[in-house]
Design a protein around this motif. Sequence first.
Motif, PDB file in Angstrom:
ATOM      1  N   LEU A  22     -51.368  37.925 -51.976  1.00 45.77           N
ATOM      2  CA  LEU A  22     -49.687  38.608 -52.081  1.00 45.77           C
ATOM      3  C   LEU A  22     -49.270  39.375 -51.232  1.00 45.77           C
ATOM      4  N   CYS A  23     -49.646  39.649 -49.807  1.00 43.53           N
ATOM      5  CA  CYS A  23     -49.511  40.079 -48.576  1.00 43.53           C
ATOM      6  C   CYS A  23     -48.534  38.704 -47.538  1.00 43.53           C
ATOM      7  N   ALA A  24     -49.443  37.246 -48.427  1.00 41.59           N
ATOM      8  CA  ALA A  24     -48.296  36.407 -47.692  1.00 41.59           C
ATOM      9  C   ALA A  24     -47.765  36.023 -48.546  1.00 41.59           C
ATOM     10  N   ALA A  25     -46.995  36.412 -50.465  1.00 42.05           N
ATOM     11  CA  ALA A  25     -46.530  35.878 -49.906  1.00 42.05           C
ATOM     12  C   ALA A  25     -45.069  37.344 -49.863  1.00 42.05           C
ATOM     13  N   ILE A  26     -45.154  38.175 -49.788  1.00 40.55           N
ATOM     14  CA  ILE A  26     -43.917  38.830 -50.179  1.00 40.55           C
ATOM     15  C   ILE A  26     -43.760  39.395 -48.803  1.00 40.55           C
ATOM     16  N   ALA A  27     -44.562  38.976 -47.534  1.00 38.80           N
ATOM     17  CA  ALA A  27     -43.711  38.199 -46.001  1.00 38.80           C
ATOM     18  C   ALA A  27     -43.040  37.734 -46.159  1.00 38.80           C
ATOM     19  N   ALA A  28     -43.636  36.465 -46.948  1.00 42.26           N
ATOM     20  CA  ALA A  28     -42.421  34.521 -46.931  1.00 42.26           C
ATOM     21  C   ALA A  28     -41.235  35.401 -47.834  1.00 42.26           C
ATOM     22  N   ARG A  29     -41.524  35.691 -48.964  1.00 38.71           N
ATOM     23  CA  ARG A  29     -40.107  36.679 -49.667  1.00 38.71           C
ATOM     24  C   ARG A  29     -39.023  37.566 -48.985  1.00 38.71           C
ATOM     25  N   ARG A  30     -39.535  39.033 -48.179  1.00 36.00           N
ATOM     26  CA  ARG A  30     -38.973  39.397 -47.672  1.00 36.00           C
ATOM     27  C   ARG A  30     -38.094  38.601 -46.699  1.00 36.00           C
ATOM     28  N   ALA A  31     -38.901  37.588 -46.122  1.00 34.34           N
ATOM     29  CA  ALA A  31     -37.747  36.953 -44.618  1.00 34.34           C
ATOM     30  C   ALA A  31     -37.326  35.882 -45.577  1.00 34.34           C
ATOM     31  N   GLY A  32     -36.819  36.167 -46.666  1.00 37.17           N
ATOM     32  CA  GLY A  32     -35.639  34.925 -47.507  1.00 37.17           C
ATOM     33  C   GLY A  32     -36.206  33.734 -47.985  1.00 37.17           C
ATOM     34  N   ARG A  33     -37.503  33.861 -48.751  1.00 36.65           N
ATOM     35  CA  ARG A  33     -37.760  32.221 -48.583  1.00 36.65           C
ATOM     36  C   ARG A  33     -38.557  32.072 -49.948  1.00 36.65           C
ATOM     37  N   SER A  34     -38.680  31.192 -50.397  1.00 35.74           N
ATOM     38  CA  SER A  34     -39.211  30.958 -52.567  1.00 35.74           C
ATOM     39  C   SER A  34     -40.301  30.388 -52.247  1.00 35.74           C
ATOM     40  N   VAL A  35     -40.253  31.128 -53.477  1.00 36.84           N
ATOM     41  CA  VAL A  35     -42.656  31.379 -53.059  1.00 36.84           C
ATOM     42  C   VAL A  35     -43.435  31.927 -54.388  1.00 36.84           C
ATOM     43  N   LEU A  36     -43.779  30.442 -54.699  1.00 37.73           N
ATOM     44  CA  LEU A  36     -44.715  30.144 -55.592  1.00 37.73           C
ATOM     45  C   LEU A  36     -45.636  30.918 -55.644  1.00 37.73           C
ATOM     46  N   VAL A  37     -46.553  31.614 -56.180  1.00 39.73           N
ATOM     47  CA  VAL A  37     -48.237  31.719 -56.284  1.00 39.73           C
ATOM     48  C   VAL A  37     -48.925  31.201 -57.689  1.00 39.73           C
ATOM     49  N   VAL A  38     -49.503  30.506 -57.200  1.00 38.69           N
ATOM     50  CA  VAL A  38     -51.133  30.624 -58.312  1.00 38.69           C
ATOM     51  C   VAL A  38     -52.128  31.216 -58.343  1.00 38.69           C
ATOM     52  N   GLU A  39     -52.311  31.264 -59.636  1.00 36.97           N
ATOM     53  CA  GLU A  39     -53.366  32.103 -59.445  1.00 36.97           C
ATOM     54  C   GLU A  39     -54.590  31.067 -60.291  1.00 36.97           C
ATOM     55  N   ALA A  40     -55.704  30.574 -60.180  1.00 36.77           N
ATOM     56  CA  ALA A  40     -56.392  30.229 -61.372  1.00 36.77           C
ATOM     57  C   ALA A  40     -56.819  30.959 -62.374  1.00 36.77           C
ATOM     58  N   ALA A  41     -57.199  32.470 -61.818  1.00 29.50           N
ATOM     59  CA  ALA A  41     -57.833  33.060 -63.404  1.00 29.50           C
ATOM     60  C   ALA A  41     -56.888  34.023 -64.043  1.00 29.50           C
ATOM     61  N   PRO A  42     -57.318  34.354 -65.380  1.00 33.21           N
ATOM     62  CA  PRO A  42     -55.911  34.309 -66.493  1.00 33.21           C
ATOM     63  C   PRO A  42     -55.539  35.741 -65.741  1.00 33.21           C
ATOM     64  N   LYS A  43     -53.992  36.362 -66.697  1.00 32.51           N
ATOM     65  CA  LYS A  43     -53.683  37.489 -65.730  1.00 32.51           C
ATOM     66  C   LYS A  43     -54.915  38.718 -65.956  1.00 32.51           C
ATOM     67  N   PHE A  44     -55.839  39.045 -66.924  1.00 32.95           N
ATOM     68  CA  PHE A  44     -56.542  39.972 -67.106  1.00 32.95           C
ATOM     69  C   PHE A  44     -57.035  40.189 -65.659  1.00 32.95           C
ATOM     70  N   TYR A  45     -57.456  38.884 -65.196  1.00 34.52           N
ATOM     71  CA  TYR A  45     -58.696  39.039 -64.161  1.00 34.52           C
ATOM     72  C   TYR A  45     -58.216  38.059 -62.591  1.00 34.52           C
ATOM     73  N   ARG A  46     -56.882  38.650 -62.723  1.00 30.78           N
ATOM     74  CA  ARG A  46     -56.306  38.358 -61.442  1.00 30.78           C
ATOM     75  C   ARG A  46     -56.188  38.770 -60.016  1.00 30.78           C
ATOM     76  N   GLY A  47     -56.573  38.151 -58.809  1.00 31.87           N
ATOM     77  CA  GLY A  47     -56.985  39.407 -57.312  1.00 31.87           C
ATOM     78  C   GLY A  47     -58.193  39.161 -56.968  1.00 31.87           C
ATOM     79  N   GLY A  48     -58.816  38.361 -58.156  1.00 33.62           N
ATOM     80  CA  GLY A  48     -60.510  37.685 -56.336  1.00 33.62           C
ATOM     81  C   GLY A  48     -61.200  39.638 -56.624  1.00 33.62           C
ATOM     82  N   ASN A  49     -61.678  39.466 -55.793  1.00 31.81           N
ATOM     83  CA  ASN A  49     -62.382  40.597 -54.880  1.00 31.81           C
ATOM     84  C   ASN A  49     -61.913  41.527 -55.341  1.00 31.81           C
ATOM     85  N   THR A  50     -60.381  41.250 -55.268  1.00 28.56           N
ATOM     86  CA  THR A  50     -59.899  42.911 -54.783  1.00 28.56           C
ATOM     87  C   THR A  50     -59.904  43.830 -55.512  1.00 28.56           C
TER      88      THR A  50
END
Length: 457
Positions: A14-42
């Motif tokens: 998410l830090c990578a995605a936000i930094a890239a998007r704030r720089a004006g780039r189109s960003v796609l995040v692909v998360e292997a987990a279902p939405k409820f379990y998103r975020g890994g160990n975070t």
Amino acid sequence: MWDVLVAGGGNAALCAAIAARRAGRSVLVVEAAPKFYRGGNTRHTRNMRCAHDAATDTLSGPYPEEEFYDDLLRVTQGNTTPELARMMIAESKPMLDWIQAQGVRFQPSLGGTLSLGRTNSFFLGGGRSMLNALYRTAESLGVEVRYEAEVTGLDLDGPRFRAATVRQDGEDRRIEAKAFVAACGGFESNFDWLKEGWGERAENFLIRGTPYNRGTVTRMLIEQGVMQIGDPTQCHAVAIDARAPRYDGGIITRLDCVVFGIVVNAHAQRFYDEGEDIWPKRYAIWGRLVADQPGQIAWIVFDAPNLEKFMPSLFPAISAPTIPELAQKLGLDPATLEATVSEFNAAVVGGKPFDHTDLDGNRTQGLAIEKTNWAQRIETAPFYAYPVRPGITFTYLGVKVDERARMTMADGTPSDNLFAAGEIMAGNVLGQGYAAGIGMTIGAVFGRIAGTEAAHV
């Protein structure tokens, strides 16, 4: 074609995605987990360790860069990449403000057995709240997130990323992007891979976090020419309640009570100094220590006055009115455990006020394995114990990166559009050992750098 494709859904991603998007780039995040379990160990974290020059509303005092670096050298025993470690620590200072600007909130400093009020900032609402704040910000900026979307293939042209194959809803889709950020965790949930380093002992390990961190992307990157770094047996491994589920037990299964008693193995014998150092600097050694014991199990034994001095596990402590009766409940030999406790009690020198927040010098004398701090006689009934097993948080074997978070190829050249952040590259900083909160620091700092650099491809 996307500008930046990010694999993963936790803090680093998410830090990578936000930094890239704030720089004006189109960003796609692909998360292997279902939405409820998103975020890994975070999802299971509580805090991050950042250098800072003065006390704040949420930190009780300064934590200079040199002290942070000294702490890192101590816990890793020097097994780190000095240039990257120093860069990360320097970049951790502005990270406290940057991450709050993304909606994350911290709570006032904590006391208790953690002893982290000066060095670590605790998330208000915990890791899930922190994660939700980052998702809200990312999505409000226009980052697209796809769940249950696993990267199953990578198309690399030498050191250059061209596309990824992503499986979603049973279909494989080719996703092209100008830059790729791998921020998809370690391989701790892949027991076959764990066994390559640990052997059959790994069958008795418990995974504190997500069952989705299987190292698929890590393996593909290494097989396609990215330089590997780290030891397959090195990881963030703590002693957690042995009654925890195999996956996703999280922080509520961790035990912070080693310093208040003794730790014995299946032979009812002590095997390491329970008072070696302040808990946040040494707690992560105990998973590895228990992994080396018979059956990969041990028991923390203490007495009544200490029961309420630490954060308990989700599960209640096992108790008995005598040590032999406690041993029977634990499945240990009663005579041996009684002898171990008696020998320990007779060796306690003590004499100084007990202070779990500092090296108090209360020690034993005359034992084969001394307890060098916080030694107290275990003599007041009822007596208690917690069973513990190795709890793996994340692994350190991963891909080598440089100070711009660019992956390094096997021939030593950096890629100009392959980046990594978080657990997948943690071995660059953590060759071994762990200090509380540093995983989140690695993820946030290198995530921000990776996103910023990827935006400039």
